[in-house]
Design a protein around this motif. Structure first.
Motif, PDB file in Angstrom:
ATOM      1  N   GLU A  28       0.883  -1.164   0.000  1.00  0.00           N
ATOM      2  CA  GLU A  28       0.000   0.000   0.000  1.00  0.00           C
ATOM      3  C   GLU A  28       0.920   1.212   0.000  1.00  0.00           C
ATOM      4  OE1 GLU A  28      -3.098   2.296   3.003  1.00  0.00           O
ATOM      5  OE2 GLU A  28      -2.279   0.358   3.591  1.00  0.00           O
ATOM      6  N   MET A  56       1.008   5.614  -0.276  1.00  0.00           N
ATOM      7  CA  MET A  56       0.325   6.909  -0.356  1.00  0.00           C
ATOM      8  C   MET A  56       1.063   7.862  -1.293  1.00  0.00           C
ATOM      9  SD  MET A  56      -2.352   6.936   1.706  1.00  0.00           S
ATOM     10  CE  MET A  56      -2.717   5.250   1.317  1.00  0.00           C
ATOM     11  N   ASN A  63      -4.599  -2.197  -4.239  1.00  0.00           N
ATOM     12  CA  ASN A  63      -5.783  -1.810  -5.013  1.00  0.00           C
ATOM     13  C   ASN A  63      -5.704  -2.249  -6.473  1.00  0.00           C
ATOM     14  OD1 ASN A  63      -7.463  -0.465  -3.042  1.00  0.00           O
ATOM     15  ND2 ASN A  63      -5.768   0.952  -2.856  1.00  0.00           N
ATOM     16  N   PRO A  65      -9.077   3.993   7.153  1.00  0.00           N
ATOM     17  CA  PRO A  65      -9.733   4.926   6.223  1.00  0.00           C
ATOM     18  C   PRO A  65      -9.510   6.391   6.620  1.00  0.00           C
ATOM     19  CG  PRO A  65     -11.158   3.044   6.596  1.00  0.00           C
ATOM     20  CD  PRO A  65      -9.988   2.901   7.548  1.00  0.00           C
ATOM     21  N   ARG A 102      -5.900   7.488   5.837  1.00  0.00           N
ATOM     22  CA  ARG A 102      -5.711   7.606   4.388  1.00  0.00           C
ATOM     23  C   ARG A 102      -6.381   8.886   3.871  1.00  0.00           C
ATOM     24  NH1 ARG A 102      -6.623   2.082   4.861  1.00  0.00           N
ATOM     25  NH2 ARG A 102      -8.719   2.166   3.983  1.00  0.00           N
ATOM     26  N   GLU A 103      -7.518   9.246   4.475  1.00  0.00           N
ATOM     27  CA  GLU A 103      -8.193  10.494   4.098  1.00  0.00           C
ATOM     28  C   GLU A 103      -7.323  11.690   4.482  1.00  0.00           C
ATOM     29  OE1 GLU A 103     -10.557  12.725   2.126  1.00  0.00           O
ATOM     30  OE2 GLU A 103     -10.896  10.558   2.203  1.00  0.00           O
ATOM     31  N   THR A 140      -4.719  12.212   1.927  1.00  0.00           N
ATOM     32  CA  THR A 140      -5.283  12.905   0.765  1.00  0.00           C
ATOM     33  C   THR A 140      -5.321  14.410   1.018  1.00  0.00           C
ATOM     34  OG1 THR A 140      -6.634  10.976   0.221  1.00  0.00           O
ATOM     35  CG2 THR A 140      -7.323  13.054  -0.734  1.00  0.00           C
ATOM     36  N   LEU A 168      -0.154  12.312  -4.340  1.00  0.00           N
ATOM     37  CA  LEU A 168      -0.798  11.044  -3.991  1.00  0.00           C
ATOM     38  C   LEU A 168      -0.612  10.047  -5.127  1.00  0.00           C
ATOM     39  CD1 LEU A 168      -2.433  10.307  -1.448  1.00  0.00           C
ATOM     40  CD2 LEU A 168      -4.499  10.759  -2.762  1.00  0.00           C
ATOM     41  N   ARG A 222      -5.984   5.791  -3.237  1.00  0.00           N
ATOM     42  CA  ARG A 222      -7.377   5.795  -2.748  1.00  0.00           C
ATOM     43  C   ARG A 222      -7.931   4.380  -2.850  1.00  0.00           C
ATOM     44  NH1 ARG A 222      -8.875  11.330  -2.767  1.00  0.00           N
ATOM     45  NH2 ARG A 222      -7.599  12.521  -4.221  1.00  0.00           N
ATOM     46  N   GLY A 223      -8.708   4.013  -1.875  1.00  0.00           N
ATOM     47  CA  GLY A 223      -9.287   2.672  -1.895  1.00  0.00           C
ATOM     48  C   GLY A 223      -8.958   1.950  -0.614  1.00  0.00           C
TER      49      GLY A 223
END
Length: 179
Positions: free
Chosen positions: A8, A10, A37, A65, A68-69, A72, A84, A89-90
């Motif tokens: 994963e 970012m 993802n 979540p 991760r937000e 962003t 990013l 995202r996901g």
């Protein structure tokens, strides 16, 4: 020997570490590298003997979540100079492990984290290893952290360390298979 490196990422550092680990693993079998993802990740994992799984450390552990937000939001802040990743995202590693239908017999875990004392940053890799072993996989090597500066820069020495760690993972995997 089927080997899959799933990550994963970012802002790109964890992806770069995953690719370096895959280079270190290349002499030990066919290596597939994929983002959590990417649909290829679960497919490749189904036929793998070894899963090497990693992600960024957020709030002392695996991403959520909400964290991760927040990443962003950081990427949207021009002063932070962060971009990013296209597949950021996901889902994250935490959810990906829970949704995995077949967990390979052998695994190794890694993370990226800020270059500070681990007691202050935490390390996602230990949580990733715990989640995989709870699902029945056997860790072939201790989890590893790769360090990113406070301004989100990955040192070249960390890529070399990641390649070397990948080679160590491959050697450890062979020992498990031959014993």
């Amino acid at each position: 020997m089927g080997i899959v490196v799933v990550y994963e990422s970012m802002f790109g550092n964890t992806r770069r570490i995953a690719l370096a680990i895959a280079e270190g693993l290349a002499p030990f079998g066919l290596v597939v590298t994929a983002n959590v993802n990417d649909s290829r990740a679960k497919e490749a994992t189904r036929s793998a003997n070894l899963l090497v799984l990693g992600g960024p450390t957020h709030v002392h552990g695996m991403t959520r979540p909400s964290s991760r937000e927040e990443a962003t939001t950081w990427a949207n802040d021009k002063s932070k100079n962060l971009t990013l990743e296209p597949l950021a995202r996901g889902t994250g590693v935490r959810e990906w492990i829970k949704d995995l239908d077949l967990v390979p017999a052998l695994s190794a875990a890694f993370d990226t984290r800020v270059d500070m004392v681990q007691i202050l940053t935490g390390a996602a890799s230990g949580h990733i290893e715990h989640a995989l072993t709870k699902r029945g996989s056997r860790a072939v090597i201790s989890p590893e952290s790769f360090l990113v500066s406070k301004d989100n820069t990955l040192k070249d020495s960390e890529l070399t360390r990641a390649r070397n760690w990948g080679t160590s993972v491959g050697k450890a995997m062979e020992q498990f298979i031959h014993h």
